[in-house]
Design a protein around this motif. Structure first.
Motif, PDB file in Angstrom:
ATOM      1  N   PRO A  28       0.944  -0.929   0.231  1.00 48.61           N
ATOM      2  CA  PRO A  28      -0.410   0.221   0.055  1.00 48.61           C
ATOM      3  C   PRO A  28       0.445   1.281   0.097  1.00 48.61           C
ATOM      4  CG  PRO A  28      -1.053  -1.512   1.776  1.00 48.61           C
ATOM      5  CD  PRO A  28       0.298  -2.120   1.240  1.00 48.61           C
ATOM      6  N   GLU A  75       3.899  -1.295 -11.661  1.00 53.82           N
ATOM      7  CA  GLU A  75       3.333  -1.527 -10.863  1.00 53.82           C
ATOM      8  C   GLU A  75       2.611  -1.207  -9.674  1.00 53.82           C
ATOM      9  OE1 GLU A  75       1.757  -6.095  -8.118  1.00 53.82           O
ATOM     10  OE2 GLU A  75       3.998  -5.796  -9.659  1.00 53.82           O
ATOM     11  N   GLY A  77       0.874  -0.063  -6.346  1.00 51.92           N
ATOM     12  CA  GLY A  77       0.251  -0.768  -5.108  1.00 51.92           C
ATOM     13  C   GLY A  77      -1.205  -0.415  -4.625  1.00 51.92           C
ATOM     14  N   ALA A  78      -1.918  -0.846  -2.979  1.00 47.96           N
ATOM     15  CA  ALA A  78      -3.112  -0.157  -2.815  1.00 47.96           C
ATOM     16  C   ALA A  78      -3.024   0.974  -2.400  1.00 47.96           C
ATOM     17  CB  ALA A  78      -3.726  -1.337  -2.145  1.00 47.96           C
ATOM     18  N   GLU A  79      -3.908   1.529  -2.864  1.00 52.58           N
ATOM     19  CA  GLU A  79      -4.104   3.465  -2.489  1.00 52.58           C
ATOM     20  C   GLU A  79      -2.906   4.048  -3.025  1.00 52.58           C
ATOM     21  OE1 GLU A  79      -3.404   3.000   2.067  1.00 52.58           O
ATOM     22  OE2 GLU A  79      -4.908   0.889   2.285  1.00 52.58           O
ATOM     23  N   THR A  81      -2.466   6.519  -6.192  1.00 52.12           N
ATOM     24  CA  THR A  81      -3.370   7.506  -6.759  1.00 52.12           C
ATOM     25  C   THR A  81      -2.408   8.769  -7.080  1.00 52.12           C
ATOM     26  OG1 THR A  81      -3.897   9.676  -5.145  1.00 52.12           O
ATOM     27  CG2 THR A  81      -5.355   7.537  -5.746  1.00 52.12           C
TER      28      THR A  81
END
Length: 306
Positions: A28, A75, A77-79, A81
């Motif tokens: 994340p 790549e 990751g989550a969260e 932007t």
């Protein structure tokens, strides 16, 4: 498997090795970057000896060298932007950058301007950002004079140029062999060595308003006698000594906004990274020796991919 240059235990150059490692996966708030270039800094070899910032995490061994990279996002990751696969970026890696792949936290990752090469961008996140933070910390008005020790090294080169961009007069301390180089940055050169304070007074008869030290020890002690206010003495090299003298260490912001600022200065021609030598990843040890031996002029960069 992807390659990385690591130290397997704390110690000297004998602990270093080029190894194969699994490609990391971003967590994340992180992006995975295919590294194009990685900057080399004194802190890299110091970390190999066991140095770490006060309160900083213990490194997991083997540990990948490097604290600044530029590359292409592979790549997300989550969260996360504001970043997409294929974006060209630069910043401070989570755990090492002398590698074909590195994880970067988005908090200290910025978009690389198209006008800036990967090699030059990789030279900015540590030296130039430290220099920017230090000059901003001093808070000097345009026309003031700042003394920069170690003016011929990575941080000193950036600090001299950033100070000039802020309208400051710069007196730069460096070896006699770096005189022409320091003067090319717009600084008044003062050779290092005994009786430093006297030579600085002669070069700056109107006085020195602040000191940005990048050497420490006796050089810092001599330089600290020059400003009227001890609080106007900061160091990126010797926090223990500067505290005794009434000054402070450089307060690092460690934000993407600072990276954007130094990149904009570079694009505007006000900050040249001065990458003086590059090495491929399989010669990372030579790159590190160049910096560790103290003979580097400007910045050394490892070019991982063309």
């Amino acid at each position: 498997m992807p390659k990385a240059y690591v130290f397997t235990r704390y110690g000297g150059p004998e602990t270093e090795a080029l190894v194969e490692r699994d490609r990391p996966s971003p967590g994340p708030g992180q992006v995975l970057v295919a590294v194009r270039a990685a900057g080399v800094n004194p802190v890299d070899w110091k970390q190999r000896t066991g140095y770490r910032r006060p309160g900083g995490p213990e490194r997991e061994l083997p540990a990948v060298f490097g604290n600044e990279v530029a590359g292409v996002v592979e790549e997300i990751g989550a969260e996360v932007t504001g970043f997409a696969v294929g974006d060209e970026v630069f910043g401070n890696p989570v755990a090492g950058g002398y590698a074909e792949y590195a994880l970067l936290p988005v908090a200290v990752t910025a978009h690389k301007p198209a006008e800036l090469s990967f090699t030059d961008a990789a030279a900015l996140p540590v030296a130039a950002a430290t220099a920017y933070d230090g000059i901003r910390q001093l808070g000097l008005p345009a026309g003031a004079t700042v003394l920069i020790t170690g003016a011929g090294g990575g941080v000193g080169v950036s600090a001299s140029q950033i100070a000039r961009a802020f309208g400051l007069r710069v007196v730069g301390v460096a070896s006699e062999s770096k005189k022409d180089f320091v003067e090319s940055l717009g600084a008044v050169h003062v050779p290092s060595g005994p009786d430093l304070a006297e030579r600085v007074r002669a070069a700056a008869p109107d006085g020195v308003d602040a000191v940005f030290d990048l050497v420490g020890g006796e050089v810092l002690e001599a330089a600290a006698t020059l400003p009227a206010e001890p609080a106007k003495v900061i160091t990126g090299a010797d926090r223990e000594t500067v505290a005794k003298l009434g000054g402070s260490g450089v307060e690092r912001a460690r934000t993407a906004a600072v990276l954007d600022a130094v990149a904009n200065l570079a694009v505007d021609g006000k900050l040249r990274p001065f990458v003086t030598r590059t090495f491929p990843l399989d010669r990372a040890g030579e790159a590190l020796r160049t910096v560790e031996d103290g003979h580097a002029r400007g910045k050394i960069v490892i070019e991982v991919r063309a």
